[in-house]
Scaffold this active site. Structure first.
Site, PDB file in Angstrom:
ATOM      1  N   GLY A  10      -2.233  -9.131 -15.343  1.00 45.93           N
ATOM      2  CA  GLY A  10      -3.448  -8.334 -15.378  1.00 45.93           C
ATOM      3  C   GLY A  10      -3.222  -7.059 -16.170  1.00 45.93           C
ATOM      4  CD  GLU A 127       2.586   5.074  -2.072  1.00 47.51           C
ATOM      5  OE1 GLU A 127       1.533   5.621  -1.678  1.00 47.51           O
ATOM      6  OE2 GLU A 127       3.604   5.006  -1.380  1.00 47.51           O
ATOM      7  N   GLY A 132      -4.324   6.132  -5.358  1.00 44.49           N
ATOM      8  CA  GLY A 132      -3.819   6.249  -6.724  1.00 44.49           C
ATOM      9  C   GLY A 132      -2.386   6.738  -6.743  1.00 44.49           C
ATOM     10  CE  LYS A 203      -9.082   3.425  -2.641  1.00 44.43           C
ATOM     11  NZ  LYS A 203      -9.672   4.504  -3.479  1.00 44.43           N
TER      12      LYS A 203
END
Length: 435
Positions: A10, A127, A132, A203
């Site tokens: 990707g 992570e 981010g 998240k």
């Protein structure tokens, strides 16, 4: 000195940034870690589109299996659930360590993936799935591992934080702020995952599983976005000393956990309230460490690539040290029991006629459900609204002390039936340290 082969599947925004970092900073990484990481293959279905960094042609492929076959660490940056899951499971079955930024997949189907990695004693890093470039997952897994995590409060979506910041600072309505976010590239053409709260929900689900050590059924996460936020409430909240944020919350309450995402008023003097624009922040409270806060860019090619490469380095250390890897989540704890009857403070706004007796009628219903009023605000001279039959309709704001969600919802159903209440009441939850 060791040597680790890395492959990426990707090559979109994050994949391109990751390839750039691994190539551009290869010598720096080797100097700091004592390990040479060599990017050997990058797979993508479209090599014609323009990217901010051109991956060398000899590294390019359209066959993801070629990446798995030639790599020690496979980085999945495809996104989505179906194909990404296939890629990760095939890589693990082939004995390869995996790094992913796929919050959607891990939040909803993470158990199967983590169990596969555990069964094969393989490292899996994620992570970049939350925050981010903010190292919040590493903090939970390592730095705060000795703490009982009391709660997590996070601003985990830059798009919604930008919109709410503009509504707060410039008195913009939601649609205007959203349009501006799209023009600046902060919002997608279809921003539903962001503004409806799903991105933040994925998240906080991951953080809750790490913090509390058990599987979380994503369907149990309460999710409410900002699509219906009225600038009137943003302004009234400001007058009361609050800032509105889309807050992701995870709390341990006895043997249960609360996991929820919704618009939330925070006192304007608190640190999270000052996080503006597209920035993210996570506040984690442990029983020994107290409150800690992690702040930074929550998305973007370079910050997210930084988090991906941090996991690649950890995978390399695992491979070369031949150590036993611990599972990210202690699944032996079983499924987390989610508490849906929250205990919170509430901001309530009612559109009512400007006449005596209205507050008493509403207060009586609240009292019937053991809901105590902390303060009242009525701005008849500032916020007059044209009403029915010539009445002057004004916003009546009530701040409650802590109450249970079920009691609040039942009380609002009754209050909405009162002849003095013109429209559907507005409810916004309040998180405040003093309570």
């Amino acid at each position: 000195m060791g040597f680790v082969r890395v492959g990426i599947i990707g090559c979109g925004t994050v994949g391109t940034g990751t390839a750039k970092l691994l190539i551009q900073n290869a010598d720096l990484i080797k100097k700091k870690t004592g390990i040479e990481f060599k990017l050997v293959k990058v797979a993508d279905i479209d090599w014609e589109r323009k990217r901010e960094f051109e991956v060398p042609k000899e590294l390019r492929t359209t066959d993801y299996k070629e990446v798995i076959d030639n790599s020690d660490v496979v980085v999945e940056l495809v996104g989505g659930k179906t194909f990404a899951k296939k890629v990760i499971l095939e890589a693990l079955e082939a004995g390869k360590c995996v790094v992913t930024a796929n919050k959607h997949l891990l939040a909803e189907e993470g158990k199967e993936i983590f169990e596969e990695a555990k069964k094969r004693n393989l490292f899996i890093g994620f992570e970049a799935s939350v925050g981010g470039g903010i190292p919040v997952i590493k903090a939970l897994r390592e730095g705060l591992a000795g703490n009982k995590i009391l709660n997590i409060l996070g601003i985990l979506n830059g798009t919604t934080n930008y919109i709410l910041t503009r509504m707060f600072e410039e008195n913009l309505d939601f649609e205007t702020a959203l349009k501006e976010a799209k023009e600046k590239g902060y919002a997608e053409a279809d921003p539903s995952l962001d503004i409806d709260g799903w991105d933040a929900a994925h998240k906080i689900a991951i953080l809750a599983m790490l913090a509390y050590g058990g599987y979380l059924d994503f369907n149990d996460v309460y999710v409410e976005g900002i699509r219906n936020v009225d600038k009137l409430d943003v302004e009234l909240g400001k007058e009361l000393g609050y800032t509105l944020k889309l807050l992701a919350i995870a709390k341990k309450v006895d043997s249960e956990v609360e996991v929820r995402v919704h618009p939330t008023f925070i006192h304007s003097e608190e640190a999270l309230a000052k996080v503006s624009g597209v920035y993210n922040a996570v506040m984690i409270e442990g029983d020994f460490v107290g409150k800690t806060m992690f702040y930074g860019q929550g998305a973007g090619s370079h910050p997210t690539a930084s988090a991906v490469v941090a996991d690649v380095i950890d995978a390399g250390r695992f491979l070369l040290c031949s150590s036993k890897v611990l599972p990210p989540v202690n699944w032996e704890e079983g499924e987390l029991k989610v508490r849906k009857n929250f205990y919170s403070r509430y901001y309530l706004r009612f559109d009512v006629p400007d006449k005596p007796g209205v507050l008493a009628k509403i207060a009586n219903v609240l009292a019937d459900y053991n809901i105590s009023i902390a303060s009242v605000l009525q701005k008849e001279m500032v916020c007059k609204i044209a009403g029915r039959e010539g009445e002057t309709i004004v916003p009546l704001v009530i701040l409650t002390h802590k109450a249970f969600e079920e009691d609040i919802q039942n009380a609002l159903k009754e209050i909405q039936k009162l002849p003095v209440v013109v429209d559907k009441p507005v409810l916004i939850r309040v998180e405040e340290e003093a309570y």
